[in-house]
Design a protein around this motif. Structure first.
Motif, PDB file in Angstrom:
ATOM      1  N   ASP A 175     -39.915  32.970 -36.369  1.00 38.30           N
ATOM      2  CA  ASP A 175     -40.535  33.935 -35.459  1.00 38.30           C
ATOM      3  C   ASP A 175     -42.045  33.727 -35.490  1.00 38.30           C
ATOM      4  N   ALA A 176     -42.548  32.939 -34.543  1.00 37.56           N
ATOM      5  CA  ALA A 176     -43.974  32.612 -34.516  1.00 37.56           C
ATOM      6  C   ALA A 176     -44.824  33.838 -34.205  1.00 37.56           C
ATOM      7  N   GLU A 177     -44.299  34.771 -33.403  1.00 37.28           N
ATOM      8  CA  GLU A 177     -45.064  35.976 -33.078  1.00 37.28           C
ATOM      9  C   GLU A 177     -45.252  36.848 -34.318  1.00 37.28           C
ATOM     10  N   ALA A 178     -44.203  36.948 -35.145  1.00 33.84           N
ATOM     11  CA  ALA A 178     -44.326  37.724 -36.382  1.00 33.84           C
ATOM     12  C   ALA A 178     -45.348  37.077 -37.310  1.00 33.84           C
ATOM     13  N   PHE A 179     -45.358  35.757 -37.352  1.00 31.52           N
ATOM     14  CA  PHE A 179     -46.353  35.054 -38.161  1.00 31.52           C
ATOM     15  C   PHE A 179     -47.754  35.353 -37.661  1.00 31.52           C
ATOM     16  N   GLU A 180     -47.938  35.301 -36.357  1.00 33.36           N
ATOM     17  CA  GLU A 180     -49.267  35.560 -35.793  1.00 33.36           C
ATOM     18  C   GLU A 180     -49.742  36.970 -36.127  1.00 33.36           C
ATOM     19  N   ILE A 202     -30.797  26.592 -42.357  1.00 32.16           N
ATOM     20  CA  ILE A 202     -31.230  27.358 -41.189  1.00 32.16           C
ATOM     21  C   ILE A 202     -32.339  26.589 -40.477  1.00 32.16           C
ATOM     22  N   ILE A 203     -32.094  26.259 -39.213  1.00 31.76           N
ATOM     23  CA  ILE A 203     -33.025  25.463 -38.415  1.00 31.76           C
ATOM     24  C   ILE A 203     -33.776  26.383 -37.458  1.00 31.76           C
ATOM     25  N   PRO A 204     -35.102  26.326 -37.432  1.00 34.17           N
ATOM     26  CA  PRO A 204     -35.862  27.222 -36.546  1.00 34.17           C
ATOM     27  C   PRO A 204     -35.715  26.801 -35.087  1.00 34.17           C
ATOM     28  N   PRO A 205     -36.038  27.698 -34.155  1.00 32.94           N
ATOM     29  CA  PRO A 205     -35.959  27.330 -32.736  1.00 32.94           C
ATOM     30  C   PRO A 205     -36.944  26.231 -32.385  1.00 32.94           C
ATOM     31  N   ALA A 206     -36.602  25.459 -31.368  1.00 33.62           N
ATOM     32  CA  ALA A 206     -37.485  24.378 -30.908  1.00 33.62           C
ATOM     33  C   ALA A 206     -38.847  24.951 -30.530  1.00 33.62           C
ATOM     34  N   GLY A 207     -39.890  24.259 -30.922  1.00 29.36           N
ATOM     35  CA  GLY A 207     -41.242  24.685 -30.598  1.00 29.36           C
ATOM     36  C   GLY A 207     -41.870  25.613 -31.617  1.00 29.36           C
ATOM     37  N   ARG A 211     -46.020  25.826 -32.417  1.00 31.28           N
ATOM     38  CA  ARG A 211     -46.809  27.056 -32.276  1.00 31.28           C
ATOM     39  C   ARG A 211     -47.450  27.449 -33.613  1.00 31.28           C
ATOM     40  N   VAL A 212     -46.704  27.307 -34.688  1.00 27.64           N
ATOM     41  CA  VAL A 212     -47.248  27.615 -36.016  1.00 27.64           C
ATOM     42  C   VAL A 212     -48.470  26.746 -36.310  1.00 27.64           C
ATOM     43  N   ARG A 213     -48.376  25.466 -35.991  1.00 24.56           N
ATOM     44  CA  ARG A 213     -49.506  24.556 -36.218  1.00 24.56           C
ATOM     45  C   ARG A 213     -50.722  25.016 -35.402  1.00 24.56           C
ATOM     46  N   GLU A 244     -41.243  17.646 -34.671  1.00 27.86           N
ATOM     47  CA  GLU A 244     -42.046  18.346 -33.666  1.00 27.86           C
ATOM     48  C   GLU A 244     -43.433  17.738 -33.528  1.00 27.86           C
ATOM     49  N   GLY A 245     -43.632  16.577 -34.159  1.00 34.14           N
ATOM     50  CA  GLY A 245     -44.878  15.857 -33.981  1.00 34.14           C
ATOM     51  C   GLY A 245     -46.105  16.564 -34.526  1.00 34.14           C
TER      52      GLY A 245
END
Length: 400
Positions: A175-180, A202-207, A211-213, A244-245
């Motif tokens: 959850d990138a929004e929760a991280f932000e 457990i694999i996170p959603p694509a992208g 976004r975290v980076r 994810e490069g």
């Protein structure tokens, strides 16, 4: 009483009961296979939690260990040795790291990263003394030391061990929004697994990591990727971040860094982060010892020379596709990346452990986790034919 029963009884009577292994006593390993005390052969589908990516007792790593053990095993870091510099050079060239801190276990690498990143936060980012925060994810697994279990969300890992050190925030994984939302001016790092292994692959959603980076760069937060299980070819790339490069600021390696021969781990980063550590501020008597370095150098070499990463990438889709094709009322889902796989069972199936015993009886060793999940992670030297053989066994067990 059989020999297996005798050995298990001996462990039970004298050892602390902090593990609950399957009832099998292994005596030998060769490639993808292990053998018990009665001579029965098993296809290893756990690889010592990805510590044996190169296969059991790889002959080239074994020879490197023997050769170095005959010459020099330990100097401590009070002196230089002829292996450490070459280890630094080779792992840096392979991974793109600019600075390397050698340690022994994965948990030591995690603890070392926490210390370095906090110090970086005070000396470089300018966080007020003792206010540094590191964000972690729920259901994380980074080791068993006091510092680490303090930010675990697993009740078994935490219960009875407090009080714990402060300075950590927990957010949902993926959850990138929760991280932000959790980022503050005191945030110095984000410690996260690219794939949560112990939680059940457990694999996170694509992208997510893209976004975290971006967020870490925007807020001057160090991205610390725990690649102790996912790194060194397990997911079909040298490092799982490559899917994810992205590039972490701090990368943690262990387990397969020695091919299962010896505890070796490493913190990979840059001069800005690891440069804050001065003589006397951190260290390890065994970290970077010549035996460990010689073993790790060869473990990395065979991983590349023998195409093990490419093999994981090629066979990665084949194995889960075969598992997903098994007709079984017990199977809820199959997931994975490369040769890091999991089978989720319906709760009505009665738990994964009984299926692991059924697999054992038919010559396959896998491990249950979180009650209803079977983890699968064979050595990266596995062949298509060996996967076909395994699929036949999984089909007979899961369809029963």
């Amino acid at each position: 009483m059989t020999l297996t029963e005798e050995l298990i009884a001996l462990e039970s009577s004298l050892g602390a009961h902090n593990y609950k292994p399957l009832d099998v006593a292994l005596v030998r390993g060769d490639g993808v296979y292990v053998y018990d005390v009665d001579g029965k052969r098993y296809l290893d589908c756990l690889s010592a939690y990805s510590a044996v990516n190169q296969g059991h007792c790889h002959p080239r790593i074994l020879q490197a260990m023997i050769d170095q053990a005959r010459k020099l095993t330990l100097t401590s870091r009070a002196f230089h040795n002829d292996q450490l510099g070459h280890f630094y050079q080779e792992i840096a060239e392979l991974t793109g790291a600019h600075k390397v801190l050698p340690m022994n276990t994965g948990a030591e690498a995690v603890e070392s990263a926490i210390k370095a990143v906090r110090k970086w936060g005070y000396e470089v980012k300018g966080v007020e003394k003792d206010r540094a925060e590191i964000i972690v994810c729920s259901n994380n697994f980074h080791g068993r030391t006091m510092g680490i279990v303090g930010f675990s969300t697993d009740p078994d890992a935490r219960a009875g061990f407090g009080p714990f050190a402060p300075g950590f925030k927990i957010v949902p994984f993926g959850d990138a929004e929760a991280f932000e939302r959790a980022i503050t001016p005191n945030t110095v790092g984000f410690l996260v697994e690219p794939i949560q292994g112990e939680a059940g692959v457990i694999i996170p959603p694509a992208g997510y990591f893209t976004r975290v980076r971006e967020l870490c760069t925007q807020h001057n937060v160090t991205l610390i990727l725990d690649e102790i299980q996912t790194g060194l070819g397990r997911t079909g790339k040298l490092l799982a971040e490559q899917h994810e490069g992205i590039e972490a600021d701090v990368t943690l390696l262990g387990k397969a860094l020695s091919g299962g021969f010896y505890p070796v781990s490493a913190v990979l980063s840059n001069s800005e982060v690891l440069g804050v550590l001065q003589p006397g501020q951190h260290g390890s008597t065994f970290g970077g010892n010549p035996l460990a370095c010689a073993v790790a150098r060869m473990a990395l070499k065979v991983l590349v020379d023998e195409g093990m990463i490419e093999n994981a990438a090629a066979l990665g889709p084949y194995f889960p596709d075969g598992l997903a094709g098994i007709k079984s009322n017990h199977v809820k889902s199959v997931r994975g990346r490369g040769l890091m796989l999991a089978i989720d069972l319906h709760p009505e199936a009665g738990g994964a452990r009984q299926f692991c015993y059924a697999l054992r009886d038919k010559g396959i060793l896998a491990k249950d986790t979180h009650t209803n999940t079977i983890r699968i992670a064979p050595p990266l030297v596995i062949t298509k034919q060996q996967i076909d053989d395994a699929l036949e066994v999984f089909s007979s067990v899961l369809a029963a």
